[in-house]
Design a protein around this motif. Structure first.
Motif, short mmCIF file in Angstrom:
data_model
loop_
_atom_site.label_atom_id
_atom_site.label_comp_id
_atom_site.label_asym_id
_atom_site.label_seq_id
_atom_site.Cartn_x
_atom_site.Cartn_y
_atom_site.Cartn_z
N THR A 69 76.26 55.54 3.07
CA THR A 69 75.53 54.82 2.02
C THR A 69 74.55 55.74 1.32
OG1 THR A 69 74.06 54.02 3.75
CG2 THR A 69 75.68 52.46 2.90
N SER A 70 73.91 56.62 2.09
CA SER A 70 72.96 57.50 1.39
C SER A 70 73.70 58.39 0.41
CB SER A 70 72.18 58.34 2.41
OG SER A 70 72.97 59.40 2.85
N VAL A 72 76.42 57.58 -1.15
CA VAL A 72 76.81 56.77 -2.31
C VAL A 72 75.63 56.58 -3.26
CG1 VAL A 72 77.37 54.43 -3.01
CG2 VAL A 72 78.72 55.55 -1.24
N SER A 73 74.47 56.26 -2.69
CA SER A 73 73.34 56.00 -3.59
C SER A 73 72.93 57.29 -4.30
CB SER A 73 72.16 55.41 -2.82
OG SER A 73 71.77 56.28 -1.80
N ARG A 75 74.93 59.64 -5.17
CA ARG A 75 75.90 59.87 -6.23
C ARG A 75 75.65 58.96 -7.42
NH1 ARG A 75 81.83 59.72 -4.25
NH2 ARG A 75 80.68 58.15 -3.11
N ARG A 76 75.31 57.71 -7.07
CA ARG A 76 75.06 56.75 -8.14
C ARG A 76 73.88 57.18 -8.99
NH1 ARG A 76 74.77 51.40 -5.41
NH2 ARG A 76 76.95 51.43 -4.81
N ARG A 77 72.82 57.67 -8.33
CA ARG A 77 71.66 58.11 -9.08
C ARG A 77 72.01 59.27 -9.99
NH1 ARG A 77 67.61 59.84 -5.19
NH2 ARG A 77 68.70 58.51 -3.72
N ARG A 80 73.86 57.98 -12.95
CA ARG A 80 73.02 57.27 -13.90
C ARG A 80 72.24 58.28 -14.75
NH1 ARG A 80 69.59 53.54 -10.78
NH2 ARG A 80 71.52 53.17 -9.67
#
Lengths: 883, 111
Positions: A69-70, A72-73, A75-77, A80
């Motif tokens: 999850t870390s 993924v977040s 990557r998402r940041r 963005r």
């Protein structure tokens, strides 16, 4: 395990990272179990053994999940951020392709906000911010009052000041000062310096100490002792390079050398101004007997814990005692104590508030303008937004896409607003009237700038964002094929914005018009004398050299004769209290021995003048005669009265030879003289006043040691200043001219603040009209472009060119008209609120309102003309073909 | 000097990188190879492999991809990335330096 994933895929979504981890660990366990089975274990034993060898599955699974999850977040940041930057880059490219739009918005945004920041800074720094001294709320102005005469803010006599200082119990310091201007020569050229002559305790009142140097020695405070001064910080830095060694050196003012005794701290400001010096006030030798001469301003610092009321009663007690002890001088005089800050800004506050109102409207206007421009663009780009929405962009991304351009423009706006604001402040400091206090401490207020910018940008974002959100829900296809109409409700917002812009423009135009009329009326008033080509300056004859009236009068005769002899001088005279230069002195008087009623209705302004004054100032003698050669010292005193004095006191017109008895100067014995002539009225306080009655005594009989000389000059009056100074120096080396100015400068200064506010409001109005016109142009052009097909069809159906033009203009002006009506009402309210600033003009002055409206209409029609012509030229055949 | 647990973790990471330097493998195969070579000395709990694998993947030293195993099951395969290859080289030289240093203490060479 595969069934698991298949189930997910049937459900139509990808498995989550947690599910992935479970799958991976499950695979391991199954493989291990199978291997163990191959080695001979039973299925259950194999499974158990596999789990044992694995270790705590839950623990490892949890660890893997958190890592996943870390990741993924993270990557998402990153995505963005990359997306935001990409949008910004796109926005920048889009702006680059439409330079007109980008420049307009940036300029309007930056300019409007910068201007507003200038005025807000002015108001904040001059009116709101406390004075830059420690515990400024303890600083007070101490006035002498004579409530019977309605005088609330009077000055003190030196003797009264000494008594107040000695007997008071509620102040930690009290000090008085007088002020004038002096000329300082120097290698960089001459300069006019403000001089503040202050009594001991001045620095203690403000709780400051010299930052360099030790201050005055006791000898320097005594009349006749060596002269010394304290420099203001700015003077020290600019004229003496900030060199500590400057202390102790000598500097010449008005021809007199002064020792530089020290440097005052930076930011001292009032009452010194930026370029000023402090010298010790030297008590006049006859201070004890001259109780009636009231010319000193007084400030004080309240002792800790003492309230203003307590301080006032303390001083009132002393004033009452003085009244009892010296009824001749102090009868009816009291004191009042007011907060210093209020007093300093009192005069300028209404003007600054008016300007604040004006610039707020202007800022509103530029915000509306920007919002309109952004809205128009957002509507134009609705196709783009629709496509993105159809391709799956979330609402957040659509908003950002619509708003990213505005964000960049806001940045550009900031870059423009800062220099505009700074330039505005610099201009105000350079050209602002001297009557704006604390102007020297005004610097651009970045907080105000940020606040204003924030508001404007918010408006722009709202106007861009709303259509963006609406677009996200639109049916895309008609828009994509180009046939869709603007179903976005941009039109109504545009009309409201346009109406608001017109209202503001109309309000500002009308207000500026009213102010301009007022200024025109004021400037057209005659002060009662001719200020052109005259030079004036103040002289003070030292009592040590001119101890009595004979010597004073003799010196005056001689000096004026020498001045008259200068080439270029056509007339010379002297007077006390030059008109419009500030200062006044009123006296009660008796007519033919009749002292008149108990109140002060029989009082008038008293002045002293010589025979040459009226010719020099070109004050007409309207009846009888002026002072002449026959009125010499030792002879019978004669008196001149102004027209309004005669009208008031001798309405029957029988003034010739009437005897009046009055104090010609503060503290003098009353003088009794016969009225021998009538001179023209003088406006001595301000241009717009009703002239008040004035009596002149002759300088031959009422000898004055400090007076103002008026020289009428052929040509440029400022040019003879050096010659004048030489004549004075050769007459008396200790004498020097102070406050040298031309009469025109005096008159102009007397209403400089009126010109200031009228000019600024006019500037705001002009900018508002231009902005409103520009905004109207953008809106109408857009409307025409949107409806070009419609127009083409109508032309095809027979509508003429002229008809189309007319319709477009009417369409554009409709909102302007409604807005204008609202604006005129607002202008009336503004005018009513600032009634005190208007001279002889009503807030609803019809000429001003009509002119303002007409200007707005003209600007509006011009703005509509271009798009209207373009509409008329739409080729009907093209439109039909495009269908 | 790194902490004992970090030492073990670090060693495990190096072993995983080295194992994957020959061919891409899934987690079970990596565990098998390591157990073959080192016995049970370093991988007491097989499950400890997986957090290590995920961490290395987050670092970008190995890359993960779901694929089919030798018996047609879906398995997550890992392969060494160029970044990982460079990290491996550095880790190997660090390890050799460490071994030499400790060796000097334990078996001082004659000077």
């Amino acid at each position: 395990m595969d069934r698991f994933r298949r189930l997910f895929r049937l459900a139509g979504r990808e498995p989550s990272p947690a599910e992935d981890v479970d799958a991976e660990l499950e695979f391991h366990l199954q493989m291990k179990a199978e291997e163990l089975e191959r080695a001979g274990l039973g299925p259950d034993d194999a499974r158990r053994e596999a789990r044992r060898a694995f270790g705590s599955r839950e623990r490892f699974a949890a660890e893997c999940r958190s890592i996943a999850t870390s990741e993924v977040s993270l990557r998402r940041r990153r995505e963005r951020l990359a997306g935001t930057l990409r949008e910004l880059r796109l926005a920048a490219r889009g702006l680059w392709r439409s330079p007109g739009y980008a420049l307009s918005v940036a300029l309007v945004l930056g300019g409007g906000v910068g201007l507003a920041a200038t005025v807000v800074t002015l108001v904040h720094r001059v009116v709101v911010r406390p004075l830059p001294f420690s515990e400024p709320e303890r600083l007070v102005r101490i006035y002498s009052t004579m409530l019977a005469r309605g005088r609330e803010r009077g000055t003190h006599s030196p003797a009264d000041l000494l008594d107040l200082t000695r007997e008071q119990r509620s102040f930690s310091a009290i000090s008085g000062w007088v002020t004038w201007t002096s000329a300082a020569a120097g290698p960089e050229g001459g300069e006019v310096i403000r001089v503040v002559a202050a009594t001991a305790g001045f620095l203690e009142v403000f709780a400051v100490r010299p930052v360099v140097g030790a201050g005055f020695t006791p000898e320097e405070r005594i009349r006749g002792g060596p002269r010394a001064l304290l420099l203001s910080y700015d003077l020290w830095r600019t004229r003496f390079g900030g060199d500590p060694a400057a202390v102790g050196k000598s500097w010449t003012l008005d021809g007199e050398p002064y020792r530089i005794a020290g440097v005052l701290p930076a930011g001292f400001g009032w009452p010194l101004g930026h370029r000023g010096v402090v010298v010790p006030f030297r008590m006049p030798e006859n201070v004890a007997t001259q109780r009636g001469a009231r010319y000193i301003d007084v400030v004080g610092r309240l002792a800790p814990g003492v309230s203003r009321d307590q301080g006032e009663s303390d001083l009132a007690r002393i004033a009452a005692a003085l009244e009892a002890e010296y009824p001749r001088w102090n009868q009816g005089y009291g004191v009042s104590v007011r907060p210093l800050q209020d007093e300093v800004v009192r005069g300028i506050r209404p003007t600054l508030l008016l300007l604040l109102g004006g610039v707020s409207l202007l800022a509103l206007l530029s915000a509306a303008n920007v919002a309109n421009l952004v809205l128009v663009r957002a509507i134009r780009r609705r196709g783009e937004l629709a496509v993105r929405g159809a391709l799956g962009a979330s609402r957040g991304w659509l908003m950002w896409h619509a708003v990213s351009e505005v964000a960049l423009l806001a940045l550009a706006g900031v870059l423009i607003a800062v220099p505009v604001g700074t330039a505005g402040i610099a201009l105000v400091r350079r050209f602002g009237p001297g009557s704006v206090p604390r102007l020297d401490t005004v610097e651009l207020d970045l907080v105000a700038l940020a606040f204003l910018l924030g508001i404007t940008v918010l408006m722009a974002i709202v106007s861009a964002g709303i259509p963006a959100l609406r677009v996200a829900r639109l049916d895309v296809r008609p828009l994509l094929s180009g046939h869709g109409k603007a179903t976005i409700r941009g039109r109504r917002a545009q009309r409201w914005l346009m109406g608001a812009e017109s209202a503001v423009a109309a309000a500002l135009l009308a207000s500026a018009g009213v102010l301009a009329r007022s200024l025109d009326r004021l400037a057209g008033e005659s002060p009662g004398f001719d200020p052109s080509s005259t030079l004036t300056f103040e002289l003070n004859l030292a009592p040590r050299r001119y101890p009595d009236g004979d010597r004073i009068v003799g010196a005056q005769r001689e000096l004026l004769a020498r001045l008259r002899a200068l080439p270029g001088v056509t007339a010379a005279g002297l007077t006390t209290l030059l008109p419009l230069a500030g200062g006044s002195f009123g006296s009660t008087f008796s007519i033919d021995g009749n002292p008149g009623p108990d109140d002060d209705s029989q009082s008038a302004q008293a002045r002293v003048a010589d025979a040459g004054y009226f010719a020099a100032a070109r004050i007409p003698v309207v009846a009888g005669r002026g002072f002449g050669a026959e009125d010499r010292r030792g002879g019978g005193p004669v008196v001149l009265a102004t027209e309004s004095a005669v009208r008031r006191f001798w309405p029957d017109g029988r003034w010739v030879g009437r005897e009046v008895r009055f104090h010609a100067r503060p503290g003098d014995e009353p003088l009794r003289g016969a009225v021998v002539g009538v001179v023209g009225d003088l406006r001595d306080q301000y241009l717009g006043q009703e002239p008040r009655p004035l009596f002149f005594a002759s300088s031959e009989h009422a000898a004055v040691a400090d007076f103002t000389v008026v020289l009428r000059v052929d040509g440029n009056p400022a040019a003879i200043e050096p010659a004048v100074r030489r004549v004075i120096a050769s007459f008396d080396s200790e004498l020097a001219a102070a406050s040298v100015r031309t009469m025109e400068e005096v008159v102009a200064a007397s209403y400089a603040h009126v010109r200031f506010r009228t000019g600024l409001m006019g500037l705001f109005a002009a900018i508002a009209a231009l902005l409103a016109g520009f905004g109207l142009y953008a809106v109408v052009a857009h409307a025409v472009a949107e409806r070009s097909r419609e127009i083409g069809l109508r032309r095809a159906l027979g509508a003429g060119e002229g008809q189309v033009v007319r319709e477009v203009v009417v369409l554009g002006m409709r909102d302007v008209a409604i807005g204008a009506v609202v604006g005129l009402a607002v202008a009336f309210l503004i005018g009513d609120a600032s009634r005190q600033l208007l001279y002889e003009v009503k807030p609803a002055d019809p000429l001003a309102l009509a002119t303002g409206t007409l200007l707005l209409v003209i600007v509006g029609v011009i703005a509509c003309w271009g798009p209207a012509r373009r509409a008329a030229r739409v080729d009907p055949m093209e439109s039909l073909r495009a269908e | 000097m790194p902490e004992p647990q970090d030492l073990v973790k670090g060693t495990l990471d190096v072993l995983i990188l080295k194992t994957l330097s020959w061919e891409p493998l899934h987690g079970y195969a990596v565990a098998g190879r390591i157990r073959e070579r080192t016995g049970d000395a370093l991988l007491v709990e097989e499950g400890a492999l997986y957090p290590a694998l995920h961490r290395l993947a987050r670092r970008g030293w190995i890359a993960a991809e779901w694929g089919l195993s030798e018996n047609n099951r879906r398995a997550k395969y890992y392969r060494l990335t160029p970044l990982g290859r460079a990290a491996l080289r550095e880790a190997v030289s660090d390890w050799e330096r460490y071994v030499r240093a400790v060796g000097q203490v334990l078996h001082p060479s004659e000077r």
